[in-house]
Design a protein around this motif. Structure first.
Motif, PDB file in Angstrom:
ATOM      1  N   UNK A   7       7.020   6.554   6.984  1.00 37.89           N
ATOM      2  CA  UNK A   7       5.570   7.389   7.189  1.00 37.89           C
ATOM      3  C   UNK A   7       4.455   6.853   6.820  1.00 37.89           C
ATOM      4  N   UNK A   8       4.459   5.988   5.551  1.00 31.80           N
ATOM      5  CA  UNK A   8       3.208   5.413   5.116  1.00 31.80           C
ATOM      6  C   UNK A   8       2.924   4.120   6.396  1.00 31.80           C
ATOM      7  N   UNK A  13      -0.511   2.169  10.864  1.00 26.43           N
ATOM      8  CA  UNK A  13      -0.687   1.638  12.159  1.00 26.43           C
ATOM      9  C   UNK A  13      -1.274   2.712  12.954  1.00 26.43           C
ATOM     10  N   UNK A  14      -1.314   3.966  12.704  1.00 27.41           N
ATOM     11  CA  UNK A  14      -2.118   5.102  13.429  1.00 27.41           C
ATOM     12  C   UNK A  14      -3.473   4.685  12.938  1.00 27.41           C
ATOM     13  N   UNK A  15      -4.021   4.312  11.627  1.00 29.97           N
ATOM     14  CA  UNK A  15      -5.486   4.277  11.350  1.00 29.97           C
ATOM     15  C   UNK A  15      -5.999   3.092  12.146  1.00 29.97           C
TER      16      UNK A  15
END
Length: 196
Positions: A7-8, A13-15
């Motif tokens: 999750x981290x 990756x999303x940021x």
């Protein structure tokens, strides 16, 4: 020793993805603004050239009258110039390199016609199609809000290109006309479909 959870890693990756998307959008906007700045500068330069050539005194005759006074001088607008490049597709999403061949592109015309009369030339690659029209056939005709020049002693310096490939060309124009022997120009460069 503790590692990162899935999750981290997904959050990181999303940021990074969001930051990359913002950076790409910013760079595209910057490039488009730079291309439009080229057009604004050149349209202004064409307008200044038209004014300078109009204010230049041209002898109607090289032979002076016997009375000892100078022959009459006249102020004339240079006649229209062929658009450069001639084919609008030459600047659709790409640069165009003006020709350095005499009689072609910005080197066309004569002392009373077109680009040579204006004393205006560009040797660097350009993103826009540039025009100088006198007395009609203005590229701003039909554009909402455009200030059209009136009368036979009026001109338009213009630039047009489809920078973002959306089928709607960006148009920039500045107009001028002769009033009581003086050239009066529009105070701003009219812009339509600015891709910013």
């Amino acid at each position: 020793m503790r590692g990162f959870t899935l999750v981290e890693l997904m959050i990181v990756v999303a940021i990074l993805g969001v930051l990359a998307a913002l950076a790409i959008t910013g760079v595209r906007s910057y490039l488009t603004t730079a291309k439009t700045a080229e057009a604004k500068q050149i349209v202004g330069a064409i307008t200044r050239s038209a004014i300078n050539q109009y204010e230049r005194e041209r002898d109607l005759s090289l032979v002076l009258p016997a009375s000892g006074t100078a022959a009459a001088n006249t102020h004339n607008l240079c006649t229209s110039a062929a658009p450069v490049p001639f084919d609008p597709a030459d600047v659709q999403g790409k640069k165009y390199q003006p020709s350095a061949t005499p009689g072609v592109d910005f080197l066309s015309g004569s002392t009373h016609e077109g680009w040579q009369c204006l004393g205006f030339a560009i040797t660097q690659p350009i993103y826009f199609r540039y025009s100088y029209q006198v007395g009609g056939d203005y590229i701003s005709e039909g554009l909402t809000g455009a200030q059209l020049p009136t009368g036979p002693e009026a001109f338009e310096a213009g630039a047009r290109a489809d920078l973002d490939g959306d089928g709607r060309p960006c148009t920039l124009v500045r107009t001028g006309e002769v009033r009581d022997g003086e050239i009066v120009t529009s105070t701003v460069i009219f812009t339509n479909n600015d891709p910013d």
